[in-house]
Scaffold this motif. Sequence first.
Motif, PDB file in Angstrom:
ATOM      1  N   ALA A  77       0.818  -1.218   0.000  1.00  0.00           N
ATOM      2  CA  ALA A  77       0.000   0.000   0.000  1.00  0.00           C
ATOM      3  C   ALA A  77       0.846   1.259   0.000  1.00  0.00           C
ATOM      4  CB  ALA A  77      -0.928  -0.003   1.212  1.00  0.00           C
ATOM      5  N   ASN A  78       2.072   1.194   0.495  1.00  0.00           N
ATOM      6  CA  ASN A  78       2.925   2.378   0.548  1.00  0.00           C
ATOM      7  C   ASN A  78       3.749   2.572  -0.727  1.00  0.00           C
ATOM      8  OD1 ASN A  78       4.640   0.244   0.814  1.00  0.00           O
ATOM      9  ND2 ASN A  78       5.658   0.970   2.676  1.00  0.00           N
ATOM     10  N   THR A  79       3.414   1.823  -1.781  1.00  0.00           N
ATOM     11  CA  THR A  79       4.143   1.938  -3.042  1.00  0.00           C
ATOM     12  C   THR A  79       3.854   3.276  -3.710  1.00  0.00           C
ATOM     13  OG1 THR A  79       4.104  -0.439  -3.388  1.00  0.00           O
ATOM     14  CG2 THR A  79       4.429   0.920  -5.330  1.00  0.00           C
ATOM     15  N   THR A  80       4.911   4.031  -4.025  1.00  0.00           N
ATOM     16  CA  THR A  80       4.757   5.300  -4.741  1.00  0.00           C
ATOM     17  C   THR A  80       5.766   5.354  -5.890  1.00  0.00           C
ATOM     18  OG1 THR A  80       6.243   6.362  -3.151  1.00  0.00           O
ATOM     19  CG2 THR A  80       3.860   6.584  -2.762  1.00  0.00           C
TER      20      THR A  80
END
Length: 331
Positions: A261-264
């Motif tokens: 979910a913290n993939t940017t």
Amino acid sequence: MQEKVRVSLAASWPEARRRLPKSLAAQLESHLSLPPGASTAMIVYPNLEFDAADPLVADLLAAAQSSGGKAKRQRPFARHQPEETTDPLVRQVLYYTEYTPADLFAHRFIQLSLLEIRPLARPLSQFYRAVITPTPGCEACGFVDLTQTANLRLAEPWPPGVFWGETDNYELLVSDRLKTIWQAASPAAEVIFQPVETPGKSAETIWQVRPQQVLPVQIPPTAVQVLSRCPTCQRPLTAYLRRCDEVDSRYQTEALLYTPANTTPIGDFWQTAVIDGRVRLPRHLLENYAHNPEPSYVRPARPFWILSNRLLQEFHKHAIHNWTGKPVLII
């Protein structure tokens, strides 16, 4: 969103037709899927495509079971109930979900699959340098690092009206029109476009797209199923993004990729470090390469191409076709 099933045969269609009841073979004709340029008269192993609820699937598996003449036994399957476990007429049964663009627009990342396959000119050694590395601690298998050293050249002219496709060595190709759309929608330099030579006269330039960023994939729960292992060290030789039946690996359900979910990630197009297909080679193939340094049989497994939702919607607005997609789930 629609549930589908693909039955891959382990025999050519003329042979399969002889082994199946005539009435059933006639009904199956409309479900045949052959490689581009192939016909039912050729010795190629076809696929048959169905809706998962189509009663012809059960009829085909039952008839294939009878034609094998081997011992049969009933067994459960994760989502469906194919009963055949030993019949040689069926090579693989794959259950998968077919998504519409509207289904995919709800997701941030989309796994892209291309429907057009274009062959590269031979020999492949004019485009690649293959480096063979034995597996540490094992004398029976090894890795192949296939590095592209020159611009690609196709064996056949690019068909008119085709926006994009894959080579038979898993590179992504786009038409000049799609390149223009792509660069206008995503001007950042996260991809490199390299020209591709095509035989004959072509209406437009064809380009290879090379992503420069990697989308991280979560394992687990991403399901990478090992289908074969080195008999000496037990490391994977082939692996696929699928869930296999515990009794018979030919019965498979296509799985999805998961990303944290913290993939940017930067940009709108990525590949994955997770690959699908042949990840190691047995020693006899590695030794063959020393005598015949042509990398056509040592092709690496394919990466997964990932599009952003924004780029997908831009392509959809321009009616870019010849593709399918699956959501990449965020956890």
